[in-house]
Design an enzyme around this catalytic site. Structure first.
Site, PDB file in Angstrom:
ATOM      1  N   ALA A  10       0.849  -1.189   0.000  1.00 59.91           N
ATOM      2  CA  ALA A  10       0.000   0.000   0.000  1.00 59.91           C
ATOM      3  C   ALA A  10       0.885   1.239   0.000  1.00 59.91           C
ATOM      4  O   ALA A  10       1.655   1.452   0.930  1.00 59.91           O
ATOM      5  CB  ALA A  10      -0.913   0.008   1.218  1.00 59.91           C
ATOM      6  N   THR A  14       7.754   7.496  -3.192  1.00 53.71           N
ATOM      7  CA  THR A  14       9.200   7.323  -3.303  1.00 53.71           C
ATOM      8  C   THR A  14       9.666   6.001  -2.699  1.00 53.71           C
ATOM      9  O   THR A  14      10.428   5.247  -3.316  1.00 53.71           O
ATOM     10  CB  THR A  14       9.920   8.493  -2.616  1.00 53.71           C
ATOM     11  OG1 THR A  14       9.529   9.720  -3.243  1.00 53.71           O
ATOM     12  CG2 THR A  14      11.426   8.344  -2.708  1.00 53.71           C
ATOM     13  N   GLY A  17       8.055   2.771  -4.506  1.00 54.66           N
ATOM     14  CA  GLY A  17       8.796   2.469  -5.719  1.00 54.66           C
ATOM     15  C   GLY A  17      10.165   1.896  -5.411  1.00 54.66           C
ATOM     16  O   GLY A  17      10.645   0.989  -6.107  1.00 54.66           O
ATOM     17  N   LYS A 107       6.193   6.199  11.181  1.00 54.41           N
ATOM     18  CA  LYS A 107       6.537   6.514  12.571  1.00 54.41           C
ATOM     19  C   LYS A 107       5.414   7.224  13.304  1.00 54.41           C
ATOM     20  O   LYS A 107       5.215   7.028  14.505  1.00 54.41           O
ATOM     21  CB  LYS A 107       7.816   7.337  12.658  1.00 54.41           C
ATOM     22  CG  LYS A 107       7.770   8.725  12.019  1.00 54.41           C
ATOM     23  CD  LYS A 107       8.391   8.724  10.674  1.00 54.41           C
ATOM     24  CE  LYS A 107       8.499  10.087  10.033  1.00 54.41           C
ATOM     25  NZ  LYS A 107       9.049   9.979   8.666  1.00 54.41           N
ATOM     26  N   GLU A 131      10.988  -1.384  11.271  1.00 48.11           N
ATOM     27  CA  GLU A 131      12.384  -0.930  11.256  1.00 48.11           C
ATOM     28  C   GLU A 131      12.541   0.386  10.496  1.00 48.11           C
ATOM     29  O   GLU A 131      13.317   1.261  10.895  1.00 48.11           O
ATOM     30  CB  GLU A 131      13.280  -1.997  10.612  1.00 48.11           C
ATOM     31  CG  GLU A 131      14.753  -1.648  10.592  1.00 48.11           C
ATOM     32  CD  GLU A 131      15.362  -1.583  11.988  1.00 48.11           C
ATOM     33  OE1 GLU A 131      15.828  -0.490  12.361  1.00 48.11           O
ATOM     34  OE2 GLU A 131      15.360  -2.607  12.690  1.00 48.11           O
ATOM     35  N   GLY A 136      15.511   5.639   8.961  1.00 41.75           N
ATOM     36  CA  GLY A 136      15.659   5.115   7.607  1.00 41.75           C
ATOM     37  C   GLY A 136      16.311   3.752   7.547  1.00 41.75           C
ATOM     38  O   GLY A 136      15.811   2.771   8.101  1.00 41.75           O
ATOM     39  N   ILE A 138      19.116   2.724   8.893  1.00 44.67           N
ATOM     40  CA  ILE A 138      19.964   2.329  10.026  1.00 44.67           C
ATOM     41  C   ILE A 138      19.226   1.263  10.843  1.00 44.67           C
ATOM     42  O   ILE A 138      18.102   1.494  11.284  1.00 44.67           O
ATOM     43  CB  ILE A 138      20.280   3.529  10.931  1.00 44.67           C
ATOM     44  CG1 ILE A 138      20.838   4.698  10.113  1.00 44.67           C
ATOM     45  CG2 ILE A 138      21.253   3.135  12.034  1.00 44.67           C
ATOM     46  CD1 ILE A 138      20.981   5.984  10.910  1.00 44.67           C
ATOM     47  N   GLU A 192      10.203  19.763   3.052  1.00 44.40           N
ATOM     48  CA  GLU A 192       8.866  19.843   2.478  1.00 44.40           C
ATOM     49  C   GLU A 192       8.463  21.300   2.280  1.00 44.40           C
ATOM     50  O   GLU A 192       9.007  22.214   2.906  1.00 44.40           O
ATOM     51  CB  GLU A 192       7.861  19.155   3.410  1.00 44.40           C
ATOM     52  CG  GLU A 192       8.156  17.701   3.698  1.00 44.40           C
ATOM     53  CD  GLU A 192       7.885  16.790   2.515  1.00 44.40           C
ATOM     54  OE1 GLU A 192       7.186  17.230   1.569  1.00 44.40           O
ATOM     55  OE2 GLU A 192       8.375  15.646   2.523  1.00 44.40           O
ATOM     56  N   LYS A 207       9.909   9.595  16.487  1.00 45.24           N
ATOM     57  CA  LYS A 207      10.951   8.569  16.481  1.00 45.24           C
ATOM     58  C   LYS A 207      11.513   8.335  17.881  1.00 45.24           C
ATOM     59  O   LYS A 207      11.769   7.187  18.273  1.00 45.24           O
ATOM     60  CB  LYS A 207      12.063   8.985  15.518  1.00 45.24           C
ATOM     61  CG  LYS A 207      11.601   9.103  14.076  1.00 45.24           C
ATOM     62  CD  LYS A 207      12.662   9.767  13.201  1.00 45.24           C
ATOM     63  CE  LYS A 207      12.175   9.997  11.781  1.00 45.24           C
ATOM     64  NZ  LYS A 207      13.156  10.752  10.968  1.00 45.24           N
TER      65      LYS A 207
END
Length: 430
Positions: A10, A14, A17, A107, A131, A136, A138, A192, A207
């Site tokens: 779903a 970015t 893909g 998150k 994860e 990201g 890490i 953004e 996070k």
């Protein structure tokens, strides 16, 4: 050969893909590591006709993404929609109630609803993996949940937002002010068009609350994170920090002890000798301190299609291997409810920057407020005036309780000499 793990995906932005491209590029390696093939069988997104640079015609299209969790023929659902509520949350609940594994990079949803979702996963004995939700690519969640599982974690902290780190390190490198660097970051796609979640510390707070739960075995408490962003940091702060032997970083800190759970995201002065001072650009870094393992330092790309897709597919490999445990390292029923620590009882040094009218008596007024609040001043710096003729004053306190500093700033808040709000940054001393 073992049956493939069949994935419903779903969200085809970015990261979505990136997941498709990663599975295509590393298919043979992933199959060897997972012990069976991993195959995307169905996808869903808001716009079916959008060109995403990957061939999605080979997958079943599902118009209602919230129905993917009940799709026959899918073993696991990957959610890359975003948002703490709405379709993402509905999909998560539908998937777990249907007894399917669920993987997400969301998150905000985990920070707000992670305990409830983990409870559903516990009841069904199925994987809930996230994860990619923190830092990201890490593997910090796996590191805390598995690698450091035998340790009592005393503290977890780090640089959790790449946009803020890019802005601060560019200000540091070029000597430019915040607004100019933010505009450049937006033009380059690092920030953004509405950057509030990043620059006001909300993204980092999401996070941090997840890391705190994993580190301390406590229930998520996003509402308990005190978050201050970087929009009021100016070039003079970066300069003064450098003169004092520090660099400015937005740092999330969480600690748990007898006084409760402390969680804060705040711009800090980080000593040049500390590894976090050398984390530049859009990188993220997390430090965890365990009672037997010592200091663990994780650094890498905190966002982007490649790193985030890498974390998502790593979770899928765990699901394919049937390697999973409780989402927060222990069953929800075992998570503690420690209450919130009183930040006023914490002690440390602070940096305070004030913009004041350049006139006689102002320094004495500041010194009096500090004295009356029992705040001792270690250094007091004034280097000229602003374009408007106002004085920029920076001071560093000796170690003292944070409530004393808050009291001093409250005493100054009514001063007619003060131009704008003071800038307070704590000095990282661990």
């Amino acid at each position: 050969m073992a049956e493939p793990l069949k994935v419903a995906l779903a969200g085809l932005g970015t990261v979505g893909g990136g997941v498709i491209r990663l599975i295509d590029a590393n298919r043979a390696l992933i199959e060897r590591r997972a012990g069976r093939p991993i195959e995307i069988v169905a996808v869903s997104a808001r716009d079916r006709g959008k060109d995403r640079g990957v061939d999605i015609s080979r997958f079943q299209w599902v118009d209602d993404m919230t129905a993917l969790g009940e799709l026959s023929g899918a073993d696991v659902v990957v959610e890359l929609i975003g948002g703490s509520d709405g379709p993402a949350l509905t999909l998560a609940r539908n998937t777990l109630k249907s007894g399917k594994a669920f993987v997400t990079a969301n998150k905000a949803m985990i920070a707000h609803h992670g305990v409830d979702l983990a409870r559903l996963a516990d009841e069904k004995d199925i994987p809930l993996k996230f994860e990619a939700a923190v830092a990201g690519g890490i593997p910090v969640i796996k590191g805390l949940r598995e690698g450091a599982a035998a340790n009592e974690i005393m503290r977890v902290y780090g640089i959790l937002n790449g946009t803020c780190n890019y802005i601060l390190t560019t200000m540091e490198k070029d000597g430019r002010d915040f607004a100019e660097v933010l505009a450049e970051a937006q033009a380059l796609g690092y920030a953004e068009s509405d950057p509030s979640f990043d620059i006001d510390g909300v993204d980092a707070a999401h996070k941090l609350s997840i890391l705190a739960s994993l580190a301390f075995g406590s229930e998520l408490d996003f509402a308990g994170v005190a978050a201050t962003g970087i929009r009021h940091v100016i070039a003079a702060d970066i300069f003064e920090a450098a003169q004092l032997g520090f660099r400015v970083r937005l740092v999330g800190v969480a600690e748990a002890n007898g006084g409760g759970l402390f969680q804060r995201v705040h711009p800090c002065l980080v000593p040049i000798s500390h590894p976090l001072a050398h984390v530049a650009g859009s990188l993220n870094a997390v430090v965890a301190e365990g009672n037997f393992v010592g200091r663990l330092f994780f650094q890498g790309a905190g966002a982007g299609d490649g790193p985030t897709a890498s974390a998502v597919v790593a979770d899928l490999i765990d699901v394919a291997r049937n390697e999973y445990g409780p989402a927060f390292a222990m069953p929800v029923a075992s998570l503690a409810q420690p209450g919130r620590a009183d930040a006023g009882e914490r002690t440390g040094r602070c940096y305070i920057r004030l913009v004041v009218e350049d006139r006689t008596g102002v320094l004495a007024e500041i010194a009096t407020a500090m004295r009356d609040a029992a705040v001792s001043i270690e250094s007091f710096i004034q280097r000229g005036v602003t374009e408007d003729g106002d004085a920029v004053i920076a001071l560093v306190t000796h170690e003292c309780p944070e409530r004393n500093v808050a009291d001093a700033l409250q005493r100054l808040s009514g001063s007619t000499s003060l131009i704008g709000a003071p800038m307070l940054m704590h000095i990282l001393d661990f």
